[in-house]
Design an enzyme around this catalytic site. Structure first.
Site, PDB file in Angstrom:
ATOM      1  N   ASP A 218       0.862  -1.189   0.000  1.00 45.37           N
ATOM      2  CA  ASP A 218       0.000   0.000   0.000  1.00 45.37           C
ATOM      3  C   ASP A 218       0.895   1.235   0.000  1.00 45.37           C
ATOM      4  O   ASP A 218       1.930   1.248   0.678  1.00 45.37           O
ATOM      5  CB  ASP A 218      -0.917  -0.004   1.245  1.00 45.37           C
ATOM      6  CG  ASP A 218      -2.149   0.861   1.061  1.00 45.37           C
ATOM      7  OD1 ASP A 218      -1.985   2.085   0.896  1.00 45.37           O
ATOM      8  OD2 ASP A 218      -3.261   0.322   1.063  1.00 45.37           O
TER       9      ASP A 218
ATOM     10  N   LEU B 224      -0.374   4.123   0.979  1.00 44.42           N
ATOM     11  CA  LEU B 224      -1.013   4.927   2.024  1.00 44.42           C
ATOM     12  C   LEU B 224      -1.597   6.242   1.502  1.00 44.42           C
ATOM     13  O   LEU B 224      -1.787   7.182   2.273  1.00 44.42           O
ATOM     14  CB  LEU B 224      -0.038   5.176   3.194  1.00 44.42           C
ATOM     15  CG  LEU B 224       0.489   3.916   3.878  1.00 44.42           C
ATOM     16  CD1 LEU B 224       1.465   4.272   5.017  1.00 44.42           C
ATOM     17  CD2 LEU B 224      -0.651   3.060   4.452  1.00 44.42           C
TER      18      LEU B 224
ATOM     19  N   TYR C 168     -14.309   7.083 -13.184  1.00 45.53           N
ATOM     20  CA  TYR C 168     -14.060   6.004 -12.221  1.00 45.53           C
ATOM     21  C   TYR C 168     -14.603   4.685 -12.756  1.00 45.53           C
ATOM     22  O   TYR C 168     -13.871   3.689 -12.863  1.00 45.53           O
ATOM     23  CB  TYR C 168     -14.700   6.359 -10.870  1.00 45.53           C
ATOM     24  CG  TYR C 168     -14.806   5.184  -9.918  1.00 45.53           C
ATOM     25  CD1 TYR C 168     -13.672   4.458  -9.556  1.00 45.53           C
ATOM     26  CD2 TYR C 168     -16.038   4.789  -9.378  1.00 45.53           C
ATOM     27  CE1 TYR C 168     -13.768   3.361  -8.690  1.00 45.53           C
ATOM     28  CE2 TYR C 168     -16.133   3.713  -8.522  1.00 45.53           C
ATOM     29  CZ  TYR C 168     -15.004   2.998  -8.188  1.00 45.53           C
ATOM     30  OH  TYR C 168     -15.102   1.925  -7.338  1.00 45.53           O
TER      31      TYR C 168
ATOM     32  N   ASN D 108     -22.843  -1.043  -2.716  1.00 43.51           N
ATOM     33  CA  ASN D 108     -22.336  -0.220  -1.607  1.00 43.51           C
ATOM     34  C   ASN D 108     -21.829  -1.116  -0.492  1.00 43.51           C
ATOM     35  O   ASN D 108     -22.597  -1.883   0.072  1.00 43.51           O
ATOM     36  CB  ASN D 108     -23.445   0.670  -1.066  1.00 43.51           C
ATOM     37  CG  ASN D 108     -23.949   1.606  -2.138  1.00 43.51           C
ATOM     38  OD1 ASN D 108     -23.324   2.610  -2.435  1.00 43.51           O
ATOM     39  ND2 ASN D 108     -25.054   1.236  -2.754  1.00 43.51           N
TER      40      ASN D 108
ATOM     41  N   ARG E 129     -30.183  14.643  -6.956  1.00 44.63           N
ATOM     42  CA  ARG E 129     -28.871  14.867  -7.581  1.00 44.63           C
ATOM     43  C   ARG E 129     -28.940  14.350  -9.011  1.00 44.63           C
ATOM     44  O   ARG E 129     -29.527  13.287  -9.249  1.00 44.63           O
ATOM     45  CB  ARG E 129     -27.771  14.123  -6.827  1.00 44.63           C
ATOM     46  CG  ARG E 129     -27.429  14.746  -5.492  1.00 44.63           C
ATOM     47  CD  ARG E 129     -26.290  14.041  -4.836  1.00 44.63           C
ATOM     48  NE  ARG E 129     -26.533  12.603  -4.711  1.00 44.63           N
ATOM     49  CZ  ARG E 129     -25.768  11.781  -3.982  1.00 44.63           C
ATOM     50  NH1 ARG E 129     -24.736  12.258  -3.334  1.00 44.63           N
ATOM     51  NH2 ARG E 129     -26.040  10.503  -3.908  1.00 44.63           N
TER      52      ARG E 129
HETATM   53  P1  NAD Z   1      -9.688   2.926  -0.002  1.00 46.12           P
HETATM   54  O1  NAD Z   1      -9.314   4.215  -0.639  1.00 46.12           O
HETATM   55  O2  NAD Z   1     -10.002   2.916   1.452  1.00 46.12           O
HETATM   56  O3  NAD Z   1      -8.583   1.810  -0.297  1.00 46.12           O
HETATM   57  C1  NAD Z   1      -7.712   1.823  -1.385  1.00 46.12           C
HETATM   58  C2  NAD Z   1      -6.322   1.478  -0.861  1.00 46.12           C
HETATM   59  O4  NAD Z   1      -5.407   1.378  -1.969  1.00 46.12           O
HETATM   60  C3  NAD Z   1      -5.771   2.564   0.051  1.00 46.12           C
HETATM   61  O5  NAD Z   1      -5.170   1.971   1.188  1.00 46.12           O
HETATM   62  C4  NAD Z   1      -4.717   3.284  -0.808  1.00 46.12           C
HETATM   63  O6  NAD Z   1      -3.715   3.863  -0.037  1.00 46.12           O
HETATM   64  C5  NAD Z   1      -4.241   2.161  -1.713  1.00 46.12           C
HETATM   65  N1  NAD Z   1      -3.727   2.593  -3.026  1.00 46.12           N
HETATM   66  C6  NAD Z   1      -4.343   3.372  -3.948  1.00 46.12           C
HETATM   67  N2  NAD Z   1      -3.557   3.534  -5.030  1.00 46.12           N
HETATM   68  C7  NAD Z   1      -2.415   2.837  -4.790  1.00 46.12           C
HETATM   69  C8  NAD Z   1      -1.214   2.607  -5.532  1.00 46.12           C
HETATM   70  N3  NAD Z   1      -1.025   3.154  -6.735  1.00 46.12           N
HETATM   71  N4  NAD Z   1      -0.248   1.829  -4.988  1.00 46.12           N
HETATM   72  C9  NAD Z   1      -0.416   1.265  -3.752  1.00 46.12           C
HETATM   73  N5  NAD Z   1      -1.534   1.451  -3.004  1.00 46.12           N
HETATM   74  C10 NAD Z   1      -2.518   2.228  -3.524  1.00 46.12           C
HETATM   75  O7  NAD Z   1     -10.947   2.390  -0.836  1.00 46.12           O
HETATM   76  P2  NAD Z   1     -11.976   1.232  -0.459  1.00 46.12           P
HETATM   77  O8  NAD Z   1     -13.275   1.850  -0.136  1.00 46.12           O
HETATM   78  O9  NAD Z   1     -11.340   0.304   0.490  1.00 46.12           O
HETATM   79  O10 NAD Z   1     -12.117   0.516  -1.869  1.00 46.12           O
HETATM   80  C11 NAD Z   1     -11.247  -0.544  -2.236  1.00 46.12           C
HETATM   81  C12 NAD Z   1     -11.578  -1.000  -3.633  1.00 46.12           C
HETATM   82  O11 NAD Z   1     -12.949  -1.416  -3.683  1.00 46.12           O
HETATM   83  C13 NAD Z   1     -11.414   0.086  -4.676  1.00 46.12           C
HETATM   84  O12 NAD Z   1     -10.794  -0.479  -5.803  1.00 46.12           O
HETATM   85  C14 NAD Z   1     -12.839   0.500  -4.992  1.00 46.12           C
HETATM   86  O13 NAD Z   1     -12.958   0.914  -6.327  1.00 46.12           O
HETATM   87  C15 NAD Z   1     -13.611  -0.783  -4.760  1.00 46.12           C
HETATM   88  N6  NAD Z   1     -15.013  -0.548  -4.399  1.00 46.12           N
HETATM   89  C16 NAD Z   1     -15.317   0.032  -3.203  1.00 46.12           C
HETATM   90  C17 NAD Z   1     -16.661   0.271  -2.867  1.00 46.12           C
HETATM   91  C18 NAD Z   1     -17.053   0.888  -1.541  1.00 46.12           C
HETATM   92  O14 NAD Z   1     -18.265   1.054  -1.293  1.00 46.12           O
HETATM   93  N7  NAD Z   1     -16.096   1.233  -0.665  1.00 46.12           N
HETATM   94  C19 NAD Z   1     -17.673  -0.083  -3.782  1.00 46.12           C
HETATM   95  C20 NAD Z   1     -17.300  -0.685  -4.993  1.00 46.12           C
HETATM   96  C21 NAD Z   1     -15.975  -0.918  -5.282  1.00 46.12           C
END
Ligand code: NAD
Length: 326
Positions: free
Chosen positions: A31, A33, A141, A170, A282
């Site tokens: 990660d 971060l 996205y 979600n 929205r």
């Molecule tokens: P988040 O932002 O909390 O987690 C993403 C993590 O990836 C973070 O820890 C970030 O630091 C790391 N990261 C990002 N780019 C990076 C890179 N280039 N190199 C290394 N680390 C990197 O997001 P989340 O809510 O945990 O979502 C995780 C995944 O799930 C995402 O791909 C998102 O598209 C997908 N997703 C989430 C939801 C939701 O409701 N949270 C819904 C659908 C899909």
């Protein structure tokens, strides 16, 4: 053999790490971060801080670890931000996926479970949304995630790599002991915003529109519990390890909840009044977005175990014990 969790310090990734460790998997995390939290990953899990787009960094991790499969969570995921900065999204999400797939090929790593999203569908004509529903994203996205799915498909056809793309709707909830949970800097998700209001961190919650074509007039969305979601990832990884072919699955509870139902459930769980106001619709918000998860049930043997009350109960534990996040 190790499961490498990319983006394991983020909201979903940190829960994947915790559940994998609980189930006895050997786990390592990468990660950078950018949105994640070091504290969300247990100190005894091997942690590599760096960017997946940096090939020499990623290759050094693959060199050290004996990787049997990858879980991919490392992406940017804010719809609004992607409309403002589309290239930043393509760079991180698509560029990152390319380096990951190249490095997997270089080191002969065969399996990847990938977080995709309902945003790849855009505004579908029908709900519930199945894997046969056409994918027509309406923001960078969603487009970036659809491109990533396609990259994996072509790469899996050209090589012996296999993947599963899980399109979630979600995600909500937290680990049931409240030790890790949702801590996004710019919170855009309904349940944490409602719970921040219950904690007095926001004055009120705005519901956007009550004239949709739904029973109570507010939008209906599908919420999936974090534990159920990670269970699907682990089942998908085991499916690939057992020789399952590359595939995509929509993951939701197959039962939507309206914005007002979410608010009422949060009032019940927290015992707080949670002041609310009704706002304008929205643009681009469909009446209802609900996943049809039949295929994940049939092929992965996955089944939703938890309802909205369970989701909010765990999220509330996290918010109460970590009112300022990590
Ligand atoms: P988040 O932002 O909390 O987690 C993403 C993590 O990836 C973070 O820890 C970030 O630091 C790391 N990261 C990002 N780019 C990076 C890179 N280039 N190199 C290394 N680390 C990197 O997001 P989340 O809510 O945990 O979502 C995780 C995944 O799930 C995402 O791909 C998102 O598209 C997908 N997703 C989430 C939801 C939701 O409701 N949270 C819904 C659908 C899909």
């Amino acid at each position: 053999m190790t499961v490498l969790v990319l983006g394991g310090a983020g909201y979903v990734g940190s829960h994947a790490v915790a559940m994998l460790v609980e189930k006895g998997y050997d786990v390592a995390v990468v990660d950078n971060l950018v949105t994640g939290h070091r504290e969300a990953v247990p100190a005894d899990v091997r942690f590599y801080e760096g960017d997946v787009r940096d090939h020499s960094f990623l290759a050094s991790v693959f060199e050290k670890e004996n990787i049997e499969g990858i879980m991919h969570f490392c992406a940017y995921s804010l719809v609004g931000e992607s409309m403002q900065k589309p290239l930043m999204y393509f760079n991180n999400n698509v560029g990152g996926a390319q380096v990951i797939l190249e490095t997997m090929q270089e080191f002969g790593v065969k399996h990847i479970v990938f977080s995709s999203t309902a945003a790849t569908f855009g505004i579908p004509e029908h709900s519930p949304i199945s894997e046969k529903t056409p994918q027509k994203p309406i923001n960078p996205y969603g487009e970036s995630k659809l491109i990533m799915e396609k990259m994996m498909k072509w790469q899996s056809e050209a090589t012996d790599m296999t993947y599963v793309a899980l399109r979630y709707f979600n995600v909500a909830g937290a680990k049931d002991d409240g030790t890790i949970g949702e801590a996004h800097k710019n919170e855009t998700h309904l349940i944490p915003i409602i719970l921040q209001t219950a904690l007095g961190q926001r004055e009120f919650i705005t519901i956007y529109g009550d004239d949709y074509n739904t029973p109570d007039g507010t939008c209906i969305r599908d919420y999936i519990d974090m534990e159920d979601l990670i269970d699907a990832h682990i089942k998908a990884l085991e499916y690939l390890k057992a020789g399952g072919k590359s595939d995509q699955f929509n993951l939701g509870s197959s039962k939507g909840y309206s914005n007002l139902e979410v608010l009422e459930t949060a009032r019940k769980v927290t015992g707080h009044a949670i002041p609310s106001q009704m706002g304008e619709r929205r643009p681009g918000d469909p009446d209802e977005l609900v996943a049809d998860s039949t295929k994940a049930g049939e092929i992965l043997g996955w089944k939703v175990q938890h309802d909205l009350e369970h989701i909010i109960t765990n999220a509330w534990k996290w918010h109460q014990s970590h009112p300022k996040g990590y």
